[in-house]
Design a protein around this motif. Structure first.
Motif, PDB file in Angstrom:
ATOM      1  N   ILE A 330       4.167  15.371 -21.414  1.00  0.00           N
ATOM      2  CA  ILE A 330       3.094  14.375 -21.460  1.00  0.00           C
ATOM      3  C   ILE A 330       3.205  13.421 -20.275  1.00  0.00           C
ATOM      4  CG2 ILE A 330       2.041  12.542 -22.837  1.00  0.00           C
ATOM      5  CD1 ILE A 330       3.485  13.909 -25.289  1.00  0.00           C
ATOM      6  N   ALA A 331       4.419  12.909 -20.023  1.00  0.00           N
ATOM      7  CA  ALA A 331       4.607  11.964 -18.916  1.00  0.00           C
ATOM      8  C   ALA A 331       4.275  12.613 -17.578  1.00  0.00           C
ATOM      9  CB  ALA A 331       6.038  11.431 -18.923  1.00  0.00           C
ATOM     10  N   ALA A 332       4.695  13.874 -17.397  1.00  0.00           N
ATOM     11  CA  ALA A 332       4.380  14.576 -16.143  1.00  0.00           C
ATOM     12  C   ALA A 332       2.877  14.732 -15.981  1.00  0.00           C
ATOM     13  CB  ALA A 332       5.068  15.936 -16.124  1.00  0.00           C
ATOM     14  N   ASP A 333       2.169  14.984 -17.088  1.00  0.00           N
ATOM     15  CA  ASP A 333       0.711  15.095 -17.005  1.00  0.00           C
ATOM     16  C   ASP A 333       0.065  13.763 -16.645  1.00  0.00           C
ATOM     17  OD1 ASP A 333       0.696  17.775 -17.550  1.00  0.00           O
ATOM     18  OD2 ASP A 333       0.151  17.565 -19.670  1.00  0.00           O
ATOM     19  N   LEU A 334       0.596  12.675 -17.165  1.00  0.00           N
ATOM     20  CA  LEU A 334       0.047  11.360 -16.818  1.00  0.00           C
ATOM     21  C   LEU A 334       0.224  11.086 -15.331  1.00  0.00           C
ATOM     22  CD1 LEU A 334       1.226   9.152 -19.840  1.00  0.00           C
ATOM     23  CD2 LEU A 334      -0.908  10.450 -19.576  1.00  0.00           C
ATOM     24  N   VAL A 335       1.397  11.438 -14.787  1.00  0.00           N
ATOM     25  CA  VAL A 335       1.623  11.279 -13.345  1.00  0.00           C
ATOM     26  C   VAL A 335       0.626  12.135 -12.569  1.00  0.00           C
ATOM     27  CG1 VAL A 335       3.244  11.753 -11.465  1.00  0.00           C
ATOM     28  CG2 VAL A 335       4.064  10.662 -13.573  1.00  0.00           C
ATOM     29  N   ARG A 336       0.465  13.385 -12.986  1.00  0.00           N
ATOM     30  CA  ARG A 336      -0.445  14.296 -12.284  1.00  0.00           C
ATOM     31  C   ARG A 336      -1.878  13.791 -12.312  1.00  0.00           C
ATOM     32  NH1 ARG A 336      -3.790  17.547 -14.394  1.00  0.00           N
ATOM     33  NH2 ARG A 336      -2.749  17.488 -16.444  1.00  0.00           N
ATOM     34  N   ILE A 337      -2.324  13.311 -13.465  1.00  0.00           N
ATOM     35  CA  ILE A 337      -3.707  12.840 -13.582  1.00  0.00           C
ATOM     36  C   ILE A 337      -3.990  11.740 -12.562  1.00  0.00           C
ATOM     37  CG2 ILE A 337      -5.258  11.521 -15.082  1.00  0.00           C
ATOM     38  CD1 ILE A 337      -4.011  13.138 -17.438  1.00  0.00           C
ATOM     39  N   VAL A 338      -3.099  10.771 -12.472  1.00  0.00           N
ATOM     40  CA  VAL A 338      -3.318   9.658 -11.541  1.00  0.00           C
ATOM     41  C   VAL A 338      -3.192  10.129 -10.101  1.00  0.00           C
ATOM     42  CG1 VAL A 338      -2.468   7.410 -10.793  1.00  0.00           C
ATOM     43  CG2 VAL A 338      -2.572   7.954 -13.236  1.00  0.00           C
ATOM     44  N   ALA A 339      -2.151  10.940  -9.825  1.00  0.00           N
ATOM     45  CA  ALA A 339      -1.912  11.367  -8.449  1.00  0.00           C
ATOM     46  C   ALA A 339      -3.059  12.213  -7.911  1.00  0.00           C
ATOM     47  CB  ALA A 339      -0.601  12.146  -8.373  1.00  0.00           C
ATOM     48  N   GLU A 340      -3.665  13.038  -8.773  1.00  0.00           N
ATOM     49  CA  GLU A 340      -4.755  13.904  -8.307  1.00  0.00           C
ATOM     50  C   GLU A 340      -6.091  13.180  -8.299  1.00  0.00           C
ATOM     51  OE1 GLU A 340      -4.708  17.435 -10.658  1.00  0.00           O
ATOM     52  OE2 GLU A 340      -2.830  18.186  -9.787  1.00  0.00           O
ATOM     53  N   ALA A 341      -6.312  12.309  -9.271  1.00  0.00           N
ATOM     54  CA  ALA A 341      -7.604  11.606  -9.333  1.00  0.00           C
ATOM     55  C   ALA A 341      -7.688  10.498  -8.298  1.00  0.00           C
ATOM     56  CB  ALA A 341      -7.824  11.035 -10.730  1.00  0.00           C
ATOM     57  N   GLU A 342      -6.558   9.850  -8.024  1.00  0.00           N
ATOM     58  CA  GLU A 342      -6.550   8.727  -7.096  1.00  0.00           C
ATOM     59  C   GLU A 342      -5.348   8.863  -6.165  1.00  0.00           C
ATOM     60  OE1 GLU A 342      -7.195   4.942  -8.974  1.00  0.00           O
ATOM     61  OE2 GLU A 342      -8.137   5.877 -10.727  1.00  0.00           O
ATOM     62  N   PRO A 343      -5.434   9.781  -5.194  1.00  0.00           N
ATOM     63  CA  PRO A 343      -4.286  10.022  -4.313  1.00  0.00           C
ATOM     64  C   PRO A 343      -3.833   8.750  -3.604  1.00  0.00           C
ATOM     65  CG  PRO A 343      -6.002  11.674  -3.966  1.00  0.00           C
ATOM     66  CD  PRO A 343      -6.593  10.614  -4.837  1.00  0.00           C
ATOM     67  N   ARG A 344      -2.561   8.694  -3.395  1.00  0.00           N
ATOM     68  CA  ARG A 344      -1.975   7.520  -2.745  1.00  0.00           C
ATOM     69  C   ARG A 344      -2.472   7.412  -1.308  1.00  0.00           C
ATOM     70  NH1 ARG A 344       4.556   6.781  -1.835  1.00  0.00           N
ATOM     71  NH2 ARG A 344       4.534   4.594  -1.173  1.00  0.00           N
ATOM     72  N   PHE A 345      -2.872   6.212  -0.900  1.00  0.00           N
ATOM     73  CA  PHE A 345      -3.244   5.974   0.489  1.00  0.00           C
ATOM     74  C   PHE A 345      -1.965   5.923   1.329  1.00  0.00           C
ATOM     75  CE2 PHE A 345      -7.103   4.473  -1.522  1.00  0.00           C
ATOM     76  CZ  PHE A 345      -8.082   4.877  -0.633  1.00  0.00           C
ATOM     77  N   PRO A 346      -1.924   6.662   2.420  1.00  0.00           N
ATOM     78  CA  PRO A 346      -0.729   6.562   3.266  1.00  0.00           C
ATOM     79  C   PRO A 346      -0.640   5.198   3.921  1.00  0.00           C
ATOM     80  CG  PRO A 346      -2.442   7.817   4.386  1.00  0.00           C
ATOM     81  CD  PRO A 346      -2.946   7.561   2.987  1.00  0.00           C
ATOM     82  N   GLU A 347       0.554   4.815   4.264  1.00  0.00           N
ATOM     83  CA  GLU A 347       0.728   3.580   5.016  1.00  0.00           C
ATOM     84  C   GLU A 347       0.026   3.705   6.362  1.00  0.00           C
ATOM     85  OE1 GLU A 347       2.164   0.732   4.075  1.00  0.00           O
ATOM     86  OE2 GLU A 347       2.424   1.618   2.081  1.00  0.00           O
ATOM     87  N   PRO A 348      -0.626   2.663   6.828  1.00  0.00           N
ATOM     88  CA  PRO A 348      -1.304   2.764   8.129  1.00  0.00           C
ATOM     89  C   PRO A 348      -0.307   3.020   9.254  1.00  0.00           C
ATOM     90  CG  PRO A 348      -1.209   0.480   7.379  1.00  0.00           C
ATOM     91  CD  PRO A 348      -0.746   1.324   6.238  1.00  0.00           C
ATOM     92  N   TRP A 349      -0.717   3.871  10.183  1.00  0.00           N
ATOM     93  CA  TRP A 349       0.138   4.117  11.337  1.00  0.00           C
ATOM     94  C   TRP A 349       0.143   2.892  12.237  1.00  0.00           C
ATOM     95  CZ3 TRP A 349      -0.615   3.889  16.583  1.00  0.00           C
ATOM     96  CH2 TRP A 349       0.456   4.345  17.363  1.00  0.00           C
ATOM     97  N   ARG A 350       1.321   2.515  12.685  1.00  0.00           N
ATOM     98  CA  ARG A 350       1.462   1.415  13.631  1.00  0.00           C
ATOM     99  C   ARG A 350       2.493   1.808  14.678  1.00  0.00           C
ATOM    100  NH1 ARG A 350       1.174  -1.427   8.645  1.00  0.00           N
ATOM    101  NH2 ARG A 350      -0.632  -2.818   8.526  1.00  0.00           N
TER     102      ARG A 350
END
Length: 463
Positions: A330-350
């Motif tokens: 269940i916990a792995a599915d909760l992680v997957r749902i968020v990660a796939e629906a709202e992918p993490r924005f990468p840190e801006p390149w500087r």
């Protein structure tokens, strides 16, 4: 902490709520509560059915079982970071007279000590800890079932021994040390060795009928460091953020990285199943992700805390039933749902604020024999050496401040990297743990071990 749900999209929140609704219904759990953590704080909380007539929120306590082991491991790493122990020390050096003094602290942390999985005598999870007042009662007459350090064999008594080690070196009960050194600094006000209202009662659900049986909530006594704690999704969300980022008041980021690194010998079945044990944390591979955390269970309760560092998402799942819901799934599915629906924005390149020309000179292609590699300088001041073909060994390297670097991953973890220069200051080659990397394949102008054939490269007609 105020839980913010506005940071996730409505569709994501509905998918999370649907997942735990299915889990509670199919798992026939009296109640199930969950939380998702992102950016270092809880961004969603969900629950199904009720505790004491009310929907359980982030402040309702559940038993968390073996997630307690992660808290105990943090206490042991604190002792190491203070210089009071070394993880390679035999137990006898600090806690004499146990009868298992030859096992090391690291082996106890990683379940590779060879100790039995359970304590002798009555089922310890359903009997009073008063029946095991001494370590000898926990370890029994034959505590070692396997050669120390040879295999992973999960051991609850092993973490009891670690709790006794903490008590010996701190001069205080394990629970008091935990409260002072971890719970209070991290603000985990609803995590304790005993429940306080509001808390869930533990239940066994009949496998063939929709009826329930109350489970006893025993004080585990000596076994407490292996599974005693009660906690909430609110507190475990904070603890997950700590495990991901560190907190210098408790344990720094470097030590947390070490805790998240596989350290126990792996069995073939574990390798096939994508499972590894670290220093008080479990690592699993699911849906193409690496998930680190811990599961827990005691009669009447199941629990899981897991996190994907790459996605910056953690999930906590707690339920008050002996069996039924699969908390890790269940916990792995909760992680997957968020990660796939709202992918993490990468840190801006500087760009880097400044650069050492001597290091910049090293960037570009290098060859180990005929294998092509590329060396890059990152904005964090590290260098990476990666195969250009996608095949071969690569790693990131941390600068040591003296013109050398140390490998951080895989084959080159801990290995030294340095540039070897000629008397005139020009670079001859890179030395990586004695491996020579040159600017051209088998560069005849570089100090290649064994020398380079003076006839040079030849075609078929020259053979």
């Amino acid at each position: 902490m105020t839980t913010s749900q506005e940071e996730l999209l409505p569709g994501t929140r509905r998918a999370l709520s649907h997942r735990i609704a299915v889990a509670q219904a199919e798992g026939r759990a009296p109640s199930l509560v969950a939380a998702v953590v992102r950016g270092g704080r809880a961004v969603w909380h969900g629950s199904r059915t009720s505790v004491d007539g009310h929907g359980p929120d982030e402040n309702v306590q559940y038993r968390i079982g073996s997630i307690t082991k992660t808290f105990t491991a943090v206490l042991v790493l604190r002792l190491r970071d203070e210089g009071l122990i070394d993880l390679g020390d035999p137990l006898e050096k600090h806690l004499p007279g146990t009868g298992v003094g030859e096992v090391t602290i690291a082996q106890l942390l990683t379940h590779s000590s060879g100790l039995a999985a359970e304590s002798p005598g009555p089922w310890w999870e359903r009997t009073s800890g008063a029946l095991r007042p001494e370590l000898a009662d926990v370890l029994g007459e034959q505590p070692l079932l396997h050669p120390s350090g040879r295999r992973f064999h999960y051991s609850n008594p092993g973490y009891t021994v670690l709790g006794a080690l903490v008590e010996k070196l701190r001069g205080a009960p394990w629970a008091d040390v935990l409260r002072r050194e971890v719970l209070e600094p991290l603000g985990l006000e609803r995590t304790d060795t005993r429940p306080s209202a509001p808390h869930a009662g533990g239940w066994a659900v009949h496998p063939w009928a929709d009826v329930m049986l109350s489970e006893p909530a025993e004080d585990l006594g000596r076994m407490a460091p292996a599974g005693q704690l009660w906690s909430t999704t609110g507190d475990l969300a904070r603890f997950a953020a700590f495990l991901a980022n560190g907190d210098d008041r408790v344990l720094g980021a470097g030590s947390l990285r070490e805790m998240r690194t596989p350290a126990a010998p792996q069995e073939a079945a574990d390798v096939a199943g994508g499972y590894a044990y670290c220093l008080g944390l479990e690592m699993r591979h699911q849906d193409g992700r690496t998930l680190v955390g811990h599961t827990g269970s005691l009669p009447g309760f199941v629990a899981c805390l897991t996190m994907s560092l790459d996605d910056d998402v953690a999930a906590v799942v707690l339920a008050n039933c002996t069996s039924g819901p699969l908390p890790f799934t269940i916990a792995a599915d909760l992680v997957r749902i968020v990660a796939e629906a709202e992918p993490r924005f990468p840190e801006p390149w500087r760009p880097m604020p400044d650069v050492d020309p001597a290091v910049l000179e090293l960037t570009g292609p290098w060859y180990w024999g005929t294998y092509a590699f590329g060396l890059r300088l990152t904005s964090e001041g590290m260098v990476t050496l990666e195969p250009l073909s996608g095949r071969g060994r690569g790693s990131r390297f941390r600068a040591n401040g003296d013109g050398t670097w140390t490998g951080l991953e895989s084959y080159y973890a801990g290995e030294p990297l340095k540039a070897v220069r000629r008397p005139d200051g020009t670079v001859d080659h890179l030395d990586l743990g004695s491996f020579v990397f040159t600017r051209q394949p088998y560069d005849e102008g570089a100090a290649v071990p064994g020398g380079v054939d003076p006839e040079g490269w030849r075609g078929m007609n020259s053979l």
